[in-house]
Design an enzyme around this catalytic site. Structure first.
Site, PDB file in Angstrom:
ATOM      1  N   LYS A  11       0.823  -1.221   0.000  1.00  0.00           N
ATOM      2  CA  LYS A  11       0.000   0.000   0.000  1.00  0.00           C
ATOM      3  C   LYS A  11       0.862   1.278   0.000  1.00  0.00           C
ATOM      4  CE  LYS A  11      -4.041  -2.159   2.185  1.00  0.00           C
ATOM      5  NZ  LYS A  11      -5.072  -2.028   3.263  1.00  0.00           N
ATOM      6  N   TYR A  51     -12.502  -1.921  -3.839  1.00  0.00           N
ATOM      7  CA  TYR A  51     -13.037  -1.992  -2.479  1.00  0.00           C
ATOM      8  C   TYR A  51     -14.564  -1.864  -2.442  1.00  0.00           C
ATOM      9  CZ  TYR A  51      -8.490  -1.956  -0.084  1.00  0.00           C
ATOM     10  OH  TYR A  51      -7.245  -2.295   0.411  1.00  0.00           O
ATOM     11  N   ASN A 114      -2.149   0.396   6.628  1.00  0.00           N
ATOM     12  CA  ASN A 114      -1.625  -0.836   7.240  1.00  0.00           C
ATOM     13  C   ASN A 114      -0.754  -1.650   6.277  1.00  0.00           C
ATOM     14  OD1 ASN A 114      -3.651  -1.805   5.633  1.00  0.00           O
ATOM     15  ND2 ASN A 114      -4.860  -2.722   7.278  1.00  0.00           N
ATOM     16  N   HIS A 117      -2.246  -5.416   1.565  1.00  0.00           N
ATOM     17  CA  HIS A 117      -3.540  -6.072   1.343  1.00  0.00           C
ATOM     18  C   HIS A 117      -3.280  -7.514   0.975  1.00  0.00           C
ATOM     19  CE1 HIS A 117      -7.480  -7.074  -0.380  1.00  0.00           C
ATOM     20  NE2 HIS A 117      -6.786  -7.695  -1.316  1.00  0.00           N
ATOM     21  N   GLU A 128      -9.653 -10.684  -7.699  1.00  0.00           N
ATOM     22  CA  GLU A 128      -8.719  -9.565  -7.518  1.00  0.00           C
ATOM     23  C   GLU A 128      -7.525  -9.674  -8.479  1.00  0.00           C
ATOM     24  OE1 GLU A 128      -7.957  -9.546  -3.270  1.00  0.00           O
ATOM     25  OE2 GLU A 128      -9.986  -8.846  -2.847  1.00  0.00           O
TER      26      GLU A 128
HETATM   27  P1  ADP Z   1      -8.182  -6.601   5.643  1.00  0.00           P
HETATM   28  O1  ADP Z   1      -7.350  -5.689   4.774  1.00  0.00           O
HETATM   29  O2  ADP Z   1      -7.428  -7.083   6.845  1.00  0.00           O
HETATM   30  O3  ADP Z   1      -8.819  -7.732   4.855  1.00  0.00           O
HETATM   31  P2  ADP Z   1     -10.805  -5.289   5.643  1.00  0.00           P
HETATM   32  O4  ADP Z   1     -11.096  -6.056   4.390  1.00  0.00           O
HETATM   33  O5  ADP Z   1     -11.796  -5.378   6.750  1.00  0.00           O
HETATM   34  O6  ADP Z   1      -9.378  -5.714   6.257  1.00  0.00           O
HETATM   35  O7  ADP Z   1     -10.623  -3.748   5.304  1.00  0.00           O
HETATM   36  C1  ADP Z   1      -9.987  -3.346   4.118  1.00  0.00           C
HETATM   37  C2  ADP Z   1      -9.049  -2.194   4.443  1.00  0.00           C
HETATM   38  O8  ADP Z   1      -9.829  -1.086   4.886  1.00  0.00           O
HETATM   39  C3  ADP Z   1      -8.079  -2.449   5.597  1.00  0.00           C
HETATM   40  O9  ADP Z   1      -6.917  -3.166   5.217  1.00  0.00           O
HETATM   41  C4  ADP Z   1      -7.761  -1.035   6.035  1.00  0.00           C
HETATM   42  O10 ADP Z   1      -6.820  -0.396   5.125  1.00  0.00           O
HETATM   43  C5  ADP Z   1      -9.120  -0.356   5.887  1.00  0.00           C
HETATM   44  N1  ADP Z   1      -9.908  -0.387   7.132  1.00  0.00           N
HETATM   45  C6  ADP Z   1     -10.511  -1.471   7.681  1.00  0.00           C
HETATM   46  N2  ADP Z   1     -11.150  -1.150   8.827  1.00  0.00           N
HETATM   47  C7  ADP Z   1     -10.939   0.177   9.006  1.00  0.00           C
HETATM   48  C8  ADP Z   1     -11.329   1.134   9.993  1.00  0.00           C
HETATM   49  N3  ADP Z   1     -12.083   0.777  11.049  1.00  0.00           N
HETATM   50  N4  ADP Z   1     -10.935   2.423   9.843  1.00  0.00           N
HETATM   51  C9  ADP Z   1     -10.178   2.808   8.781  1.00  0.00           C
HETATM   52  N5  ADP Z   1      -9.786   1.964   7.802  1.00  0.00           N
HETATM   53  C10 ADP Z   1     -10.144   0.667   7.905  1.00  0.00           C
HETATM   54 MG    MG Z   2     -10.232  -7.614   3.332  1.00  0.00          MG
END
Ligand code: ADP
Ligand code: MG
Length: 140
Positions: A11, A51, A114, A117, A128
């Protein structure tokens, strides 16, 4: 367990800090092989489409803005049970909850920024991968 493929993104928070190699090394050390990779600037439309499952979530607009705030590296990874291997080395979504030694524990700035992905199922991995790569761009 069969050799399968998954989809990964390094990212913008990570490319900005020059962590492409460090994160790829962790993926490789987890038994994953990079079989396709390209550095791209996502468009808003691409990020919104990628997304789309999160479009009702309160963080959706911020997430899209973040994902287009700089270049990303999209990758196809191959290995034994690749989806799980990648999710395990990536760690929990919130770095505060991520295990020691994971990519997100080591590098993530926040729950949003974070660093990585990873697809959450083989079905989504296939969708994807096809969103960013033509079959001939993947060389295993
Ligand atoms: P993951 O990436 O672990 O699969 P999710 O699919 O739930 O997690 O969410 C997609 C992305 O959205 C996350 O990697 C993060 O960048 C962002 N995200 C998820 N939850 C939050 C939140 N509560 N606040 C801000 N950004 C979030
Ligand atoms: Mg996810």
């Amino acid at each position: 367990m069969a050799v399968t493929r998954t989809f990964s993104i390094i990212k913008p928070d990570a490319t900005r800090r020059n962590l492409t190699g460090a994160i790829t090394k962790m993926l490789e050390e987890a038994g994953l092989r990079v079989v396709a990779s390209k550095r791209i600037q996502m468009t808003q439309e691409q990020a919104e489409g990628f997304y789309a499952v999160h479009k009702e979530r309160p963080f959706f607009n911020d997430l899209v803005s973040f994902m287009i705030s700089g270049p990303v590296v999209v990758q196809v990874l191959e290995g034994e049970d690749a989806v799980k291997a990648n999710r395990d080395v990536m760690g929990a979504t919130n770095p505060a909850d991520a295990a020691e030694g994971t990519i997100r524990k080591t590098f993530a700035e926040s729950i949003e920024a974070n660093s990585a992905h990873g697809s959450d199922s083989e079905e989504n991995a296939a969708i994807e991968i096809a969103y960013f790569f033509k079959p001939e761009e993947i060389v295993g």
